[in-house]
Scaffold this motif. Structure first.
Motif, short mmCIF file in Angstrom:
data_model
loop_
_atom_site.label_atom_id
_atom_site.label_comp_id
_atom_site.label_asym_id
_atom_site.label_seq_id
_atom_site.Cartn_x
_atom_site.Cartn_y
_atom_site.Cartn_z
N GLN A 145 1.89 38.62 27.59
CA GLN A 145 0.76 38.80 26.70
C GLN A 145 1.21 39.52 25.43
O GLN A 145 2.39 39.75 25.20
N GLU A 146 0.22 39.90 24.63
CA GLU A 146 0.49 40.65 23.42
C GLU A 146 1.24 41.93 23.75
O GLU A 146 1.00 42.55 24.79
N GLY A 147 2.16 42.36 22.91
CA GLY A 147 2.98 43.55 23.16
C GLY A 147 2.14 44.78 23.43
O GLY A 147 1.00 44.90 22.97
N TRP A 148 2.72 45.74 24.18
CA TRP A 148 1.95 46.92 24.56
C TRP A 148 1.96 48.00 23.49
O TRP A 148 1.18 48.94 23.55
N VAL A 149 2.84 47.86 22.47
CA VAL A 149 2.87 48.81 21.36
C VAL A 149 2.29 48.14 20.12
O VAL A 149 2.47 46.94 19.90
N ASN A 150 1.59 48.92 19.31
CA ASN A 150 1.06 48.44 18.04
C ASN A 150 2.16 47.70 17.27
O ASN A 150 3.23 48.26 17.00
N SER A 151 1.92 46.46 16.93
CA SER A 151 2.96 45.60 16.35
C SER A 151 3.50 46.13 15.02
O SER A 151 4.70 46.04 14.75
N SER A 152 2.63 46.69 14.17
CA SER A 152 3.08 47.22 12.88
C SER A 152 4.02 48.39 13.06
O SER A 152 5.07 48.49 12.41
N LEU A 153 3.67 49.28 13.99
CA LEU A 153 4.52 50.43 14.27
C LEU A 153 5.84 49.98 14.88
O LEU A 153 6.91 50.48 14.51
N LEU A 154 5.77 49.05 15.80
CA LEU A 154 6.99 48.56 16.46
C LEU A 154 7.96 47.96 15.45
O LEU A 154 9.17 48.22 15.50
N LYS A 155 7.44 47.17 14.52
CA LYS A 155 8.31 46.55 13.50
C LYS A 155 8.98 47.61 12.64
O LYS A 155 10.19 47.54 12.36
N ALA A 156 8.22 48.61 12.21
CA ALA A 156 8.79 49.66 11.36
C ALA A 156 9.86 50.45 12.11
O ALA A 156 10.90 50.82 11.54
N LEU A 188 -0.60 52.51 21.26
CA LEU A 188 -0.73 51.49 22.30
C LEU A 188 -1.82 50.47 21.98
O LEU A 188 -2.88 50.82 21.46
N SER A 189 -1.53 49.23 22.29
CA SER A 189 -2.54 48.18 22.22
C SER A 189 -3.42 48.25 23.46
O SER A 189 -3.04 48.91 24.45
N PRO A 190 -4.58 47.61 23.47
CA PRO A 190 -5.38 47.57 24.70
C PRO A 190 -4.59 47.04 25.89
O PRO A 190 -4.77 47.51 27.02
N ARG A 191 -3.70 46.08 25.65
CA ARG A 191 -2.86 45.56 26.72
C ARG A 191 -1.93 46.65 27.26
O ARG A 191 -1.72 46.77 28.47
N GLY A 192 -1.36 47.44 26.36
CA GLY A 192 -0.48 48.52 26.79
C GLY A 192 -1.22 49.59 27.57
O GLY A 192 -0.70 50.12 28.56
N ILE A 193 -2.44 49.91 27.14
CA ILE A 193 -3.25 50.89 27.87
C ILE A 193 -3.54 50.39 29.28
O ILE A 193 -3.38 51.12 30.26
N SER A 194 -3.97 49.15 29.39
CA SER A 194 -4.30 48.57 30.71
C SER A 194 -3.08 48.57 31.62
O SER A 194 -3.18 48.87 32.82
N TYR A 195 -1.93 48.23 31.06
CA TYR A 195 -0.69 48.19 31.84
C TYR A 195 -0.39 49.55 32.45
O TYR A 195 -0.15 49.68 33.66
N LEU A 196 -0.41 50.59 31.61
CA LEU A 196 -0.11 51.93 32.11
C LEU A 196 -1.17 52.41 33.09
O LEU A 196 -0.85 52.99 34.13
N ARG A 197 -2.41 52.19 32.77
CA ARG A 197 -3.49 52.65 33.65
C ARG A 197 -3.42 51.97 35.01
O ARG A 197 -3.67 52.59 36.05
N ASN A 198 -3.12 50.67 35.03
CA ASN A 198 -3.00 49.95 36.30
C ASN A 198 -1.87 50.51 37.16
O ASN A 198 -2.01 50.68 38.37
N LEU A 199 -0.74 50.79 36.51
CA LEU A 199 0.39 51.38 37.24
C LEU A 199 0.03 52.75 37.80
O LEU A 199 0.30 53.06 38.96
N LEU A 200 -0.59 53.57 36.97
CA LEU A 200 -0.94 54.93 37.39
C LEU A 200 -2.00 54.93 38.48
O LEU A 200 -1.94 55.73 39.42
N GLU A 201 -2.97 54.03 38.37
CA GLU A 201 -4.01 53.95 39.39
C GLU A 201 -3.43 53.49 40.72
O GLU A 201 -3.78 54.02 41.79
N LEU A 202 -2.52 52.52 40.67
CA LEU A 202 -1.88 52.04 41.89
C LEU A 202 -1.11 53.17 42.57
O LEU A 202 -1.18 53.36 43.79
#
Length: 417
Positions: free
Chosen positions: A125-136, A178-192
């Motif tokens: 899916q879309e990257g987990w870090v803000n794309s503009s920040l990641l590019k810079a 973090l993008s919403p995808r990145g937040i969900s990824y981390l939260r899912n891992l932590l909840e598990l």
């Protein structure tokens, strides 16, 4: 006479048989009683061991060879204190630390497929870090210079751009990390991980709710996908950005080690007893770090009120001293103080010596209707990363201009020129 003798002989044998059989029966009864007594004592010791949650006795009472199951039998030590509690329940963690670390290895093997699915999902899916920040940031690593750093700095703002129309306190920088995808990824891992049943240590001496994320600390969560993403954030963002924004405060050896943990604040409770067991605010303090990165992990649909982070005046480089560690500066805006309101995926970075705290949290905003209310409304979740030197050393003395790192050293490391 012969017959009488035989009869007497039989009588003697009969009496002997009765005596022998009688003694055998009594021995049998006594042996059984002893067995029952031993069994009762063993059962009683097991009950006591379980109640006391002692590892040696508990292990003797369970026939399983699974470290995971044995760790789950230990239960969770209660975190009570809200100040200077770094060593609360320290004996428990020292005694059971190795068992708990082995239990996490078993747990990770059991959940290998799920963890892999999470990882693949975020990659597809879309990257987990803000794309503009990641590019810079990629550009700065590739070609470290004043120009590439200027592009990164423009995304770490001290004004209203991209930070919910708020002005940051002096020395505090914010970005959409973090993008919403990145937040969900981390939260899912932590909840598990939080549902593993394995005891986890309190995050620090003030916060009671959350977990330490580390491969070596007893009582921490050493799950590799979580540790991996934390270390990637450190290597790619926290360390170089901290060196860039605080050039006079951070040198080559000042940020080589880290301490990462999650925290949660809960404003949903109503009764006094429940409120006392939750973290709702954080008293003013300094971090045990040279620089701190604080990332909000709330999903866009999760609302809460209050819980702003307040900062006192920015600690000036020209007047530092050991007494500054205990000073309580004004938080008035003219002294560089102020408050920060988090938004989902937003990160702030600041010096660990910059005094700060969190205001009380309350339930979700009043304009949230009951139909759209989320299970985690009224709660705030954050990932916090402290950077410091070897063996926990925290430098507070500033560097002169000649001692400061070059752009290349800030991004590529001091051994690469």
């Amino acid at each position: 006479a012969h017959t009488i003798a035989l009869d007497q002989n039989r009588t003697v044998h009969c009496i002997m048989d009765i005596q022998i059989n009688g003694s055998i029966n009594m021995s049998y009864i006594i042996a059984n009683l002893l067995f029952v007594a031993v069994l009762c004592l063993w059962f009683l010791s097991c009950v006591v061991a379980y109640a006391q949650q002692g590892s040696a006795a508990t292990d003797a009472c369970t026939s399983t060879d699974s470290s995971l199951e044995r760790a789950r039998l230990l239960g969770m030590p209660q975190a009570i204190e809200t100040q200077n509690a770094e060593f609360e329940n320290d004996n428990f963690w020292n005694e059971h630390g190795s068992l708990i670390q082995q239990a996490w290895k078993e747990w990770e093997m059991e959940h290998a497929t799920t963890l892999s699915d999470f990882d693949n999902d975020v990659k597809e899916q879309e990257g987990w870090v803000n794309s503009s920040l990641l590019k810079a940031i990629i550009d700065a690593f590739t070609n470290p210079s004043e120009e590439s750093e200027a592009a990164v700095k423009s995304l770490w703002t001290n004004n209203s751009k991209g930070t919910s129309n708020q002005v940051m306190p002096k020395g505090v920088y914010a970005t959409q990390l973090l993008s919403p995808r990145g937040i969900s990824y981390l939260r899912n891992l932590l909840e598990l991980a939080s549902e593993s049943g394995i005891p986890t240590r309190r995050p620090n001496g003030m916060n009671r709710h959350g977990m330490i994320l580390d491969s070596d600390v007893h009582g921490a969560v050493p799950v590799q996908p979580i540790v991996k993403i934390v270390e990637e954030i450190i290597d790619r963002i926290a360390r170089p950005v901290g060196r860039m924004l605080f050039q006079d405060r951070i040198g080559c050896e000042d940020d080589v080690d880290y301490y990462a943990f999650t925290i949660s604040y809960d404003g949903t409770t109503t009764n006094t007893r429940s409120i006392q067991s939750k973290d709702m605010e954080l008293k003013e303090h300094r971090d045990a770090s040279v620089v701190t990165l604080n990332i909000n992990l709330n999903l866009p649909e999760e609302n809460y009120g209050g819980s702003e982070v307040f900062f006192r005046g920015y600690p000036p480089a020209e007047s530092w001293s050991s007494s500054d560690l205990f000073a309580s500066n004004s938080k008035d805006e003219e002294d560089g103080g102020g408050t920060v309101t988090f938004s989902p995926g937003m990160a702030i970075i600041h010096l660990g010596s910059h005094r700060h705290g969190s205001l009380p949290i309350n339930s979700a905003h009043s304009n949230s209707n009951s139909e759209g209310k989320q299970p985690n409304d009224g709660k705030r979740f954050n990932l916090v990363i402290w950077l410091f030197g070897t063996l926990g050393d925290v430098r507070i003395a500033p560097y002169s201009k000649d001692e400061q790192l070059s752009a290349s050293q800030r991004w590529r490391g001091c051994n690469k020129g």
